[in-house]
Structure formats: structure tokens, C-alpha cells
Motif scaffolding. Structure first.
Motif, short mmCIF file in Angstrom:
data_model
loop_
_atom_site.label_atom_id
_atom_site.label_comp_id
_atom_site.label_asym_id
_atom_site.label_seq_id
_atom_site.Cartn_x
_atom_site.Cartn_y
_atom_site.Cartn_z
N GLN A 75 39.29 36.10 41.96
CA GLN A 75 38.54 37.12 42.67
C GLN A 75 37.06 36.77 42.56
OE1 GLN A 75 40.16 40.66 40.70
NE2 GLN A 75 41.26 41.16 42.60
N ASN A 76 36.43 36.60 43.72
CA ASN A 76 35.04 36.13 43.78
C ASN A 76 34.87 34.83 43.01
OD1 ASN A 76 34.17 38.48 45.24
ND2 ASN A 76 34.19 39.62 43.31
N GLY A 77 35.87 33.97 43.07
CA GLY A 77 35.80 32.66 42.46
C GLY A 77 36.10 32.61 40.99
N SER A 78 36.39 33.75 40.37
CA SER A 78 36.65 33.79 38.93
C SER A 78 38.16 33.87 38.68
CB SER A 78 35.96 35.01 38.31
OG SER A 78 36.23 35.09 36.92
N PRO A 79 38.73 32.97 37.85
CA PRO A 79 40.18 32.93 37.66
C PRO A 79 40.66 33.89 36.58
CG PRO A 79 39.17 31.11 36.49
CD PRO A 79 38.05 31.84 37.18
N GLN A 80 41.84 34.43 36.81
CA GLN A 80 42.51 35.27 35.82
C GLN A 80 43.98 34.87 35.79
OE1 GLN A 80 42.43 39.47 36.62
NE2 GLN A 80 43.94 39.95 35.06
N VAL A 81 44.52 34.63 34.62
CA VAL A 81 45.92 34.27 34.46
C VAL A 81 46.77 35.53 34.44
CG1 VAL A 81 47.61 33.11 32.99
CG2 VAL A 81 45.29 32.20 33.18
N LEU A 82 47.81 35.56 35.26
CA LEU A 82 48.71 36.70 35.25
C LEU A 82 49.59 36.66 34.00
CD1 LEU A 82 49.98 37.03 38.93
CD2 LEU A 82 48.01 38.10 37.85
N PRO A 83 50.01 37.82 33.52
CA PRO A 83 50.92 37.83 32.36
C PRO A 83 52.28 37.25 32.73
CG PRO A 83 50.67 40.03 33.27
CD PRO A 83 49.67 39.18 33.97
N LYS A 84 53.04 36.88 31.72
CA LYS A 84 54.39 36.35 31.91
C LYS A 84 55.28 37.45 32.47
CE LYS A 84 58.22 34.38 29.19
NZ LYS A 84 59.16 35.52 29.34
N PRO A 85 56.13 37.14 33.45
CA PRO A 85 57.09 38.15 33.93
C PRO A 85 58.05 38.57 32.81
CG PRO A 85 56.96 36.27 35.44
CD PRO A 85 56.23 35.88 34.20
N PRO A 86 58.66 39.73 32.94
CA PRO A 86 59.58 40.22 31.89
C PRO A 86 60.92 39.50 31.94
CG PRO A 86 59.50 41.77 33.72
CD PRO A 86 58.47 40.73 34.02
N ILE A 87 60.88 38.21 31.64
CA ILE A 87 62.07 37.37 31.64
C ILE A 87 62.14 36.64 30.30
CG2 ILE A 87 63.23 35.41 32.75
CD1 ILE A 87 61.74 36.14 35.32
N GLU A 88 63.28 36.63 29.68
CA GLU A 88 63.42 35.98 28.38
C GLU A 88 63.28 34.47 28.51
OE1 GLU A 88 66.98 37.07 26.42
OE2 GLU A 88 66.51 39.22 26.32
N GLY A 89 62.73 33.86 27.46
CA GLY A 89 62.61 32.42 27.40
C GLY A 89 61.32 31.89 28.00
N SER A 90 61.14 30.59 27.83
CA SER A 90 59.93 29.94 28.34
C SER A 90 60.16 29.49 29.78
CB SER A 90 59.57 28.75 27.46
OG SER A 90 60.64 27.80 27.46
N ILE A 104 50.74 40.76 44.81
CA ILE A 104 50.97 39.32 44.73
C ILE A 104 52.47 39.07 44.65
CG2 ILE A 104 50.50 37.22 43.39
CD1 ILE A 104 48.06 38.72 42.22
N ALA A 105 52.92 37.96 45.23
CA ALA A 105 54.31 37.55 45.09
C ALA A 105 54.36 36.09 44.69
CB ALA A 105 55.10 37.79 46.37
N GLY A 106 55.37 35.74 43.93
CA GLY A 106 55.50 34.35 43.48
C GLY A 106 56.88 34.09 42.93
N ARG A 121 52.22 44.20 41.25
CA ARG A 121 51.28 45.18 41.79
C ARG A 121 50.87 46.16 40.69
NH1 ARG A 121 55.47 48.29 45.96
NH2 ARG A 121 57.24 48.37 44.53
N ALA A 122 49.58 46.44 40.64
CA ALA A 122 49.02 47.38 39.67
C ALA A 122 49.45 47.05 38.25
CB ALA A 122 49.42 48.81 40.02
N GLY A 123 49.51 45.74 37.93
CA GLY A 123 49.82 45.31 36.57
C GLY A 123 51.29 45.31 36.21
N THR A 124 52.18 45.54 37.18
CA THR A 124 53.61 45.63 36.90
C THR A 124 54.39 44.66 37.79
OG1 THR A 124 53.40 47.96 36.30
CG2 THR A 124 55.60 47.18 36.86
#
Length: 318
Positions: A75-90, A104-106, A121-124
């Protein structure tokens, strides 16, 4: 009357030499890049999509230790890493598309070969349901409501188009076998790779020519006529809007500025009106363009093919 004619002649003579200068100034306009930084602790970052109005960019960053990658939003060129999805394992996470509301979708790839599409969306996170036979998944379009279209890859049939409605996150709609959607709009209209426009009321329009469908964005359908080697744009009524020599429409915005490949080159350029305008760094693809004419793509940042391409934004300067 003679005085007015003389004045007009003088103005014509004075103004004539200015035309080449104006043309030279126009020719000097280029699309210059600004690199999008990787977050701290990551070796590099790649852009995958951009919101058309807000300009929010999404992608992924490769961890410095080589253990995988994580979804990133700029956002405005500044990066932010999204948290890990609620899935077990690496595993590895990738953000592919984003709308103007920041939804966001991925896709997540787990170390146990588990693949999962998600909406954030909204942190969830919402983990999106998929056919039981899914071996691979992609998300390719999102609208303002957060409705998502994508594709499931299986052994048999080879693929299946999917639609996830934001209002029913625990359900999906199959778009058919060996079929996928190339884009969805705010009305819920989507366009299939089979040249079919599916309207919100369920009615369908089929494009009248044998073309390869590339994308649907902001009411514009970009296709390739592979025999004629032209880019063909259609409207939602199935009518041709424009056609010109070139291939592979990568991105288009509301005003019709687009990124495609001009004739005789492997590299992409901006099609601005009837003219091609080059990027300062040669590229073979683009991930999107905003309505403010900001192009998002990945580029060769160090002049060598031995390193990965990294994320950047381009703006026109003269």
C-alpha cells in the motif's frame, strides 16, 4: 480583412516549426519504473495483481532462507506480509488478486501437497471449498463484492471453472469442465475462455469469431485473433470495439489504455490510443493497470537472467 489574413499567415509561419518540437516531446515520453521493495527478511518479491482504483498491489515474497514464500500486500509502495492461513503445517502462500475494498484472494501450497484457495478480508481468512479431486488451484478475478472466479486442476477432467460468491463462502459454483472464467465484474457478469459472456440473469452471448480469450476487465474483453495476429477488443454485448496488429492483451483499464505485445517483438508495450509507448525496461508480461494509468509488472532489475524478476510499478513521464 487583409489585416486578418496577414495575421493568420504570420501565425501559421510562426507556429509551423513548433510541430516537430511537440512531436519530439511526445516521442520522449516513456514509462519509468519504481521498484516495489521486498519485506525485511525476504530475498525478493513478485507482484501478481493490483486493485484498479486504490492501486493496492498484491504478490508474494521469497524467504531469505529459501524455505518458501509468503503473501505480500503493498500500500503506497510499502510491503506488509500477510499472516499464515489457518492451515496446519508449513508451506508457501501467494496473494494473486485484490479489489478496491482491500479484499485479497490467493493460494496456499502445503508441504503435504495440500493446495487451498482463500479469501482474506478485514484480517480474516475464508478457506474456499474446492472439488474433492483438486490437485491445483488458481484464482483469476475478483469484483467489488468479493466474488471470486478461478480454476481447479485435476487429472480428469483436466480443469474446472469455479465461482465463489462472497455471500456464501462455504459453497462454490462449477462453471463447467475444461472451462474457466477470465474475469468477473461488479454485476456478477463473467466471461469464459469458450468465448461466452454469461450475464447476471443467466443469458449468454457468444463472440462471433474464433478468437483466444485473454481477459475481461472493467467491461472490456481482450482476445487474440491468432490467424490475423491481432488484438481484438469486444464489449459486453459481443460487439468488436477495436482491433489492431499485436498479440496477448495483458491488462486494460477503464479508459482503454492497455498493455499488449506489438508486432515483431517478444516484449510488451503500452497501447495508448493508436500509439505504442515503450517501457524503460523490457518486459514480457504485465500483471495489471490502474485507472490512474499505473502499470504493475515484474522486471529484470539487474540486467541478468540468472536472477529472478522483481515487482515494480510504471508511470508515464515526459
Amino acid at each position: 480583412m487583409r489585416i486578418l489574413t496577414s495575421i493568420a499567415l504570420i501565425l501559421t509561419i510562426v507556429a509551423a516549426p513548433a510541430a516537430p518540437a511537440a512531436a519530439a516531446a511526445q516521442a520522449a515520453c516513456t514509462w519509468r519504473v519504481t521498484a516495489l521493495p521486498a519485506p525485511a527478511g525476504y530475498s525478493y518479491a513478485v507482484a501478481n495483481g493490483v486493485a484498479p482504483v486504490s492501486g493496492t498491489v498484491v504478490g508474494h515474497a521469497v524467504r531469505a532462507d529459501g524455505s518458501g514464500r509468503d503473501a505480500v500486500v503493498w500500500q503506497n509502495g510499502s510491503p506488509q506480509v500477510l499472516p499464515k492461513p489457518p492451515i496446519e503445517g508449513s508451506g508457501s502462500n501467494r496473494a494473486d488478486i485484490v479489489n478496491n475494498q482491500g479484499v485479497i484472494a490467493g493460494v496456499w501450497w502445503g508441504a503435504n501437497n495440500r493446495v487451498t484457495a482463500w479469501r482474506y478480508r478485514a484480517g480474516t481468512y475464508d478457506l474456499l471449498p474446492m472439488p474433492a479431486t483438486t490437485m491445483g488451484i488458481s484464482v483469476t478475478g475478483i469484483n467489488t463484492a468479493g466474488d471470486i472466479i478461478g480454476q481447479s486442476f485435476t487429472l480428469s477432467p483436466s480443469s474446472q471453472g469455479l465461482l465463489w460468491k462472497a455471500a456464501t463462502p462455504d459453497q462454490y459454483t462449477s462453471l463447467g469442465s475444461s472451462t474457466y472464467a477470465v474475469g468477473i465484474d461488479d454485476a456478477g457478469r463473467y466471461v469464459l475462455n469458450t468465448r461466452v459472456i454469461v450475464n447476471p440473469d443467466g443469458s449468454r452471448v457468444t463472440l462471433a469469431r474464433q478468437v483466444f480469450v485473454r481477459l475481461y476487465d472493467r467491461g472490456r474483453i481482450l482476445t487474440d485473433d491468432l490467424d490475423k495476429k491481432t488484438v481484438v477488443e469486444w464489449n459486453i454485448s459481443g460487439q468488436v470495439v477495436r482491433e489492431f496488429a499485436g498479440t496477448y492483451g495483458h491488462a486494460v483499464n477503464a479508459s482503454g489504455v492497455l498493455v499488449a505485445t506489438p508486432p515483431g517483438t517478444a516484449y510488451v508495450a503500452v497501447r495508448n490510443g493508436s500509439a505504442w509507448e515503450q517501457f524503460t525496461v523490457r518486459m514480457t508480461t504485465s500483471e495489471g493497470i490502474t485507472d490512474a494509468n499505473v502499470v504493475v509488472a515484474n522486471f529484470d532489475h539487474d540486467g541478468t537472467t540468472q536472477t529472478e524478476q522483481v515487482a515494480g510499478t510504471w508511470q508515464r513521464g515526459c
